[in-house]
Design a protein around this motif. Structure first.
Motif, PDB file in Angstrom:
ATOM      1  N   MET A   1     117.705  48.146  23.711  1.00 39.81           N
ATOM      2  CA  MET A   1     118.053  48.377  22.315  1.00 39.81           C
ATOM      3  C   MET A   1     117.237  47.453  21.413  1.00 39.81           C
ATOM      4  SD  MET A   1     122.148  49.203  22.376  1.00 39.81           S
ATOM      5  CE  MET A   1     122.429  47.725  21.469  1.00 39.81           C
ATOM      6  N   ALA A   2     115.958  47.528  21.476  1.00 43.39           N
ATOM      7  CA  ALA A   2     115.117  46.720  20.602  1.00 43.39           C
ATOM      8  C   ALA A   2     115.313  47.141  19.155  1.00 43.39           C
ATOM      9  CB  ALA A   2     113.651  46.867  20.999  1.00 43.39           C
ATOM     10  N   ARG A   3     115.151  46.215  18.235  1.00 44.19           N
ATOM     11  CA  ARG A   3     115.374  46.494  16.829  1.00 44.19           C
ATOM     12  C   ARG A   3     114.129  46.162  16.036  1.00 44.19           C
ATOM     13  NH1 ARG A   3     119.715  44.274  19.145  1.00 44.19           N
ATOM     14  NH2 ARG A   3     121.587  45.558  19.170  1.00 44.19           N
ATOM     15  N   SER A   4     113.870  46.962  15.043  1.00 47.23           N
ATOM     16  CA  SER A   4     112.698  46.763  14.210  1.00 47.23           C
ATOM     17  C   SER A   4     113.059  45.926  12.997  1.00 47.23           C
ATOM     18  CB  SER A   4     112.149  48.115  13.746  1.00 47.23           C
ATOM     19  OG  SER A   4     113.084  48.756  12.897  1.00 47.23           O
ATOM     20  N   GLU A   5     112.038  45.542  12.244  1.00 47.43           N
ATOM     21  CA  GLU A   5     112.261  44.738  11.046  1.00 47.43           C
ATOM     22  C   GLU A   5     113.134  45.487  10.050  1.00 47.43           C
ATOM     23  OE1 GLU A   5     109.636  42.358   7.665  1.00 47.43           O
ATOM     24  OE2 GLU A   5     108.663  43.442   9.289  1.00 47.43           O
ATOM     25  N   SER A   6     113.037  46.829  10.047  1.00 55.73           N
ATOM     26  CA  SER A   6     113.806  47.617   9.098  1.00 55.73           C
ATOM     27  C   SER A   6     115.303  47.571   9.359  1.00 55.73           C
ATOM     28  CB  SER A   6     113.338  49.076   9.123  1.00 55.73           C
ATOM     29  OG  SER A   6     113.560  49.635  10.396  1.00 55.73           O
ATOM     30  N   ASP A   7     115.699  47.118  10.554  1.00 52.05           N
ATOM     31  CA  ASP A   7     117.120  47.029  10.874  1.00 52.05           C
ATOM     32  C   ASP A   7     117.797  45.885  10.135  1.00 52.05           C
ATOM     33  OD1 ASP A   7     117.290  49.164  12.636  1.00 52.05           O
ATOM     34  OD2 ASP A   7     116.543  47.954  14.297  1.00 52.05           O
ATOM     35  N   GLY A  62     114.630  32.254  11.021  1.00 58.67           N
ATOM     36  CA  GLY A  62     114.235  32.373   9.634  1.00 58.67           C
ATOM     37  C   GLY A  62     114.151  33.798   9.142  1.00 58.67           C
ATOM     38  N   SER A  63     113.350  34.615   9.821  1.00 58.50           N
ATOM     39  CA  SER A  63     113.115  35.991   9.378  1.00 58.50           C
ATOM     40  C   SER A  63     114.126  36.993   9.904  1.00 58.50           C
ATOM     41  CB  SER A  63     111.712  36.436   9.815  1.00 58.50           C
ATOM     42  OG  SER A  63     111.640  36.541  11.234  1.00 58.50           O
ATOM     43  N   LEU A  64     114.825  36.636  10.976  1.00 60.31           N
ATOM     44  CA  LEU A  64     115.729  37.525  11.715  1.00 60.31           C
ATOM     45  C   LEU A  64     115.000  38.698  12.359  1.00 60.31           C
ATOM     46  CD1 LEU A  64     119.077  37.621   9.692  1.00 60.31           C
ATOM     47  CD2 LEU A  64     118.371  36.128  11.564  1.00 60.31           C
ATOM     48  N   GLU A  65     113.685  38.589  12.493  1.00 64.05           N
ATOM     49  CA  GLU A  65     112.954  39.584  13.274  1.00 64.05           C
ATOM     50  C   GLU A  65     113.234  39.359  14.757  1.00 64.05           C
ATOM     51  OE1 GLU A  65     108.847  39.416  12.343  1.00 64.05           O
ATOM     52  OE2 GLU A  65     109.101  40.082  10.270  1.00 64.05           O
ATOM     53  N   THR A  66     113.208  40.440  15.531  1.00 69.61           N
ATOM     54  CA  THR A  66     113.482  40.360  16.957  1.00 69.61           C
ATOM     55  C   THR A  66     112.348  39.655  17.683  1.00 69.61           C
ATOM     56  OG1 THR A  66     114.784  42.390  16.916  1.00 69.61           O
ATOM     57  CG2 THR A  66     113.929  41.688  19.045  1.00 69.61           C
TER      58      THR A  66
END
Length: 436
Positions: A1-7, A62-66
């Protein structure tokens, strides 16, 4: 369940400036509390979220990117980080993320903090035995984890248990483990009671283990172990006739605070278990002709201050009641002499506490008797003064972690049996600790 920046979405919901990351689907919680099925942990670098299906994701703090995503063998119900090594053989230079599970194997798995790759795995089912039924309550469950040390001296402590019932015969099988950073088991401590909490003293020399249910030969609500060897040093018990004993334990120097399920009181014990003081918390109380009580479920102690958190109201004659215990769903702090310092309402059931820089964070889920959505929140309190704030949710807050002024909370959807609607989503919220 990888998540993108748009999530990752800007926080415009009831938790104000919190940022939110959807976590997918999960079975909706109901009026009664569900088993622990989510976990969260925060470090300088990452926010780690563990989900009901075993998905574990590291988000950049910081960014909450995966950064990475992996799948744990069981429900991911506990997360800790273990400091890495210094380049010596069989010890990683990188920090290690340790995930505790509830499921067929009761797996403890170590993952590289940078990449998410598996470093080692230990199945606690080998200690506590195979489940006799394929239902959650019977599955092996790693109930608590602690970490200490760095490099080759780094160590991980875990308490795992399994329950079974055959007619009137009820049994618990449990093991407390010390595991090195390389995955080697250093010692085991086995009993026929149900551990519920562990805590390590600041020196890393003693490990306190709280036992909630004592149905067999083991008859002590608290056991203090030598952290290096696993040998018992001393034990204590509230001395109550019921099988319930302890709800939580917390070291403060050479003293230990204990939340007692046996007599619904809070204790501060000195070395060897000498009682320094005790306070009434959820003790049996008559309200409108009913005898009511509430369990003290959590405790945190530090620098001479002790805070206890109580849970649901129960009636002595029946689990159903329209009345409320006067101390249900409250946090109460006491000074070193046992005198009241401050108290406040938490309003909903608290699955567990986290603490950072003197701030206690409590994820408050539903109050199954009141069924008031206003109880859904994460609340925080300064241990010294009781001042704090909260972040409200449509769903229920079931896991929370705090680090260096940042709080991370997992919200789960809930549907009360008498409403017919679902409130909230399965979401990770991340934001600053601020006073209201």
């Amino acid at each position: 369940m990888a998540r993108s920046e748009s999530d990752t979405e800007a926080g415009t919901d009831r938790v104000g400036e919190f940022r939110r990351i959807p976590l997918g689907d999960v079975e909706t919680a109901r009026s009664r509390h569900m088993w622990t099925r989510s976990a969260v942990h925060v470090t300088d670098e990452v926010v780690l979220a563990g989900e009901w299906d075993g998905t574990v994701t590291a988000f950049d703090a910081g960014s909450l990117e995966t950064r990475w995503t992996t799948v744990h063998p069981d429900h991911a119900v506990g997360i800790a980080t273990l400091a890495g090594g210094d380049g010596t053989e069989n010890v990683s230079d990188a920090d290690t993320v340790v995930v505790a599970g509830r499921g067929d194997t009761g797996a403890i798995v170590a993952y590289d903090a940078e990449t998410g790759s598996q470093q080692w795995r230990y199945d606690t089912v080998d200690d506590v035995g195979d489940p006799i039924m394929n239902t959650v309550f019977y599955l092996p469950y790693v109930v608590a984890i602690e970490t200490a040390g760095t490099g080759e001296d780094a160590r991980f402590y875990a308490a795992t248990r399994r329950y079974e019932r055959d007619g009137d015969d009820r049994r618990w099988y449990s093991t407390v483990l010390a595991i090195g950073v390389d995955g080697t088991v250093r010692w085991r401590y086995e009993t026929d009671a149900s551990p519920i909490a562990i805590d390590l003293d600041d020196a890393g020399e003693q490990l306190a283990v709280g036992y909630n249910r004592c149905l067999g030969d083991h008859d002590h609500g608290l056991v203090v172990l030598d952290a290096a060897t696993g040998d018992p040093e001393w034990s204590w018990d509230p001395g109550t006739p019921c099988d319930r004993r302890v709800g939580d334990v917390s070291f403060d120097g050479d003293r230990i605070a204990v939340a007692s399920h046996g007599d619904k009181r809070g204790y501060l014990l000195g070395p060897g278990g000498a009682e320094q003081w005790r306070v009434d918390l959820g003790v049996e109380t008559d309200v409108d002709g009913e005898t009511l009580y509430a369990y003290p479920n959590h405790v945190f102690a530090n620098d001479g201050r002790v805070a206890f958190v109580t849970g649901n109201t129960y009636a002595e004659e029946s689990r159903e009641t329209e009345n409320r215990h006067p101390n249900e769903h409250r946090i109460a702090a006491f000074d070193v002499e046992g005198d009241p310092a401050w108290d406040d309402a938490v309003r909903g059931f608290v699955h567990g506490l986290d603490v950072g820089d003197g701030t206690i964070v409590a994820p408050c889920a539903q109050n199954f008797r009141v069924r008031d959505p206003e109880t859904h929140a994460v609340r925080w309190f300064d241990l010294e003064t009781g001042t704090g704030g909260d972040g409200r949710f449509d769903g229920i807050a079931t896991a929370a972690a705090v680090h260096d002024g940042t709080v991370a909370v997992i919200e789960e959807p809930v549907g009360y049996h008498d409403e017919g609607e679902t409130r909230g989503e399965y979401v990770l919220h991340v934001g600053p600790i601020e006073s209201n």
